[in-house]
Design a protein around this motif. Sequence first.
Motif, PDB file in Angstrom:
ATOM      1  N   UNK A 173    -104.173 -63.992 -17.844  1.00 50.25           N
ATOM      2  CA  UNK A 173    -103.336 -64.202 -16.655  1.00 50.25           C
ATOM      3  C   UNK A 173    -103.776 -63.252 -15.536  1.00 50.25           C
ATOM      4  N   UNK A 174    -104.005 -61.982 -15.881  1.00 50.05           N
ATOM      5  CA  UNK A 174    -104.409 -60.995 -14.870  1.00 50.05           C
ATOM      6  C   UNK A 174    -105.759 -61.370 -14.251  1.00 50.05           C
ATOM      7  N   UNK A 175    -106.686 -61.851 -15.100  1.00 48.19           N
ATOM      8  CA  UNK A 175    -108.010 -62.240 -14.593  1.00 48.19           C
ATOM      9  C   UNK A 175    -107.874 -63.433 -13.639  1.00 48.19           C
ATOM     10  N   UNK A 176    -107.050 -64.420 -14.038  1.00 47.86           N
ATOM     11  CA  UNK A 176    -106.850 -65.609 -13.204  1.00 47.86           C
ATOM     12  C   UNK A 176    -106.225 -65.221 -11.870  1.00 47.86           C
ATOM     13  N   UNK A 177    -105.246 -64.333 -11.942  1.00 49.16           N
ATOM     14  CA  UNK A 177    -104.565 -63.881 -10.723  1.00 49.16           C
ATOM     15  C   UNK A 177    -105.558 -63.189  -9.790  1.00 49.16           C
ATOM     16  N   UNK A 178    -106.369 -62.298 -10.357  1.00 48.36           N
ATOM     17  CA  UNK A 178    -107.353 -61.579  -9.542  1.00 48.36           C
ATOM     18  C   UNK A 178    -108.329 -62.565  -8.912  1.00 48.36           C
ATOM     19  N   UNK A 179    -108.790 -63.549  -9.698  1.00 43.51           N
ATOM     20  CA  UNK A 179    -109.736 -64.537  -9.182  1.00 43.51           C
ATOM     21  C   UNK A 179    -109.101 -65.341  -8.051  1.00 43.51           C
ATOM     22  N   UNK A 180    -107.829 -65.745  -8.235  1.00 42.77           N
ATOM     23  CA  UNK A 180    -107.151 -66.550  -7.219  1.00 42.77           C
ATOM     24  C   UNK A 180    -106.943 -65.746  -5.936  1.00 42.77           C
ATOM     25  N   UNK A 181    -106.597 -64.474  -6.087  1.00 45.46           N
ATOM     26  CA  UNK A 181    -106.323 -63.635  -4.921  1.00 45.46           C
ATOM     27  C   UNK A 181    -107.600 -63.365  -4.117  1.00 45.46           C
ATOM     28  N   UNK A 182    -108.745 -63.369  -4.803  1.00 48.64           N
ATOM     29  CA  UNK A 182    -110.021 -63.191  -4.084  1.00 48.64           C
ATOM     30  C   UNK A 182    -110.464 -64.522  -3.475  1.00 48.64           C
ATOM     31  N   UNK A 183    -110.393 -65.594  -4.264  1.00 50.84           N
ATOM     32  CA  UNK A 183    -111.020 -66.856  -3.864  1.00 50.84           C
ATOM     33  C   UNK A 183    -110.196 -67.628  -2.836  1.00 50.84           C
TER      34      UNK A 183
END
Length: 455
Positions: A173-183
């Motif tokens: 979840x944390x990885x997905x969140x980080x990816x979404x916040x960057x992308x």
Amino acid sequence: MALRIGLMFLAVFLLLWTPATAQDLPPDQQLPPVASPTHRVDVNQLPVLDTTPAFNPDVATQQWLARLSPEARAKSDAYAEGGYMLQFVDLTYGLGVAALLLWLQISARIRDWAEELTRGRAWQVMLYAVVYIAAITVMTLPLSIYEGYVREHDFGLSNQTFLQWAGDFATMFAVTLAAAVIFLPLLYAAIRAARQAWWLWGAGLAILFMIFMLVIYPVAIAPLFNHYSPLPETPLKQQILSLARANGVPADTVWVADESRQSSRISANVSGFLGTTQISLNDNLLNQGTTDEVLAVVGHEMGHYVLGHTLRMVLLFGLVILAGFGFVALGCRHATDLFGGNWQVRQPDDVAGLPLIVALMSIFLFLAMPVTNSITRTTEREADLFGVNAVRKPDAFASVVLKLSSYRKLDPGPVEEAIFFDHPSGKNRIAMMMNWKAEHIRDLDIRDSVRDNPH
Ligand SMILES: [Zn+2]
């Protein structure tokens, strides 16, 4: 006296003299002249003893398949068929979640809240992304628990307690969140800048982002879930390093992942891109496989590496992403024309339309599954062939394929394989190995392996 000595010489002469001379024999029994310093033997003229064993690749394939018990086969078939159903369930459930977010105007309210908090567009998108990712994670949680934990335990594939599983889930979840916040802020900046052609920019950004994720995966993401250590110093390591040198693979790229902490599946992979590429084996493979089986798998993974499969996947999936964004842009235009008022979603640069973009992309990827799976399946087939050419252990590879059938259906129908299989089916992989073996049956190592193991 002289007569007796003369008769003895005659007797000895008669005994030594062989009546059939070379010229008298039929041509195929003629012996070559005896070697002498002035007369060399032509090896090609020597009679050949044909010791080629009888080997029928179709029979051998059937014999391999018969090694899996009917119970084990029924279980792996059920696991695979349940998996097909779940892909459809995931899609419809995801579309349901998107519909709720849009029709109940939840998405519009999240956007309004973000716009109240900050005037910066990028910050608004980031805030929206955090709430959106959290919301869909919570709404799809029952399905995630069933698929990731309950079902895996039902089929005896998981080694995790619920807490361990939840820990991995939270990390993901944390990885997905980080990816979404960057992308996502980048994507919406591109949408605002490019207007009508936004899907081209979106696809370009998504491709760059895919490359970024591929590059950082082995160094920044995979270690969040597993511990990676270099192969221990064993004779096996020397054989693997020799194989690597022989095939032009940088010799320090074989790693072992402690994936037994998640499951009992045997596995190996090539990950990374542009300088971070590495081959990793999991500890299940090392613990459950023979030396030959490990080598056969390593040969397959080296195939991916040597044949440049990551680059090919980036290019081909790049085309799929491009088509996907085209589909999404078309769908967005029609859907917001029809329902934008009900959803309070403005044209494509409005972040409240994100659930629509995600829904359309998941429909596209579901429909494109035969294409994406065929891209990877043909790549896997090439790696299989590279591996067996490099390692020359067709039986060891067939044995690994049989072990993989704990989570892969062994003998699907051709349409089923074309749609759902990202690797060739177990049966096709074993048949490929046995055909290879049949074509190499006169090679000494393969001929001997048939004697040792009639398969
Ligand atoms: Zn592979």
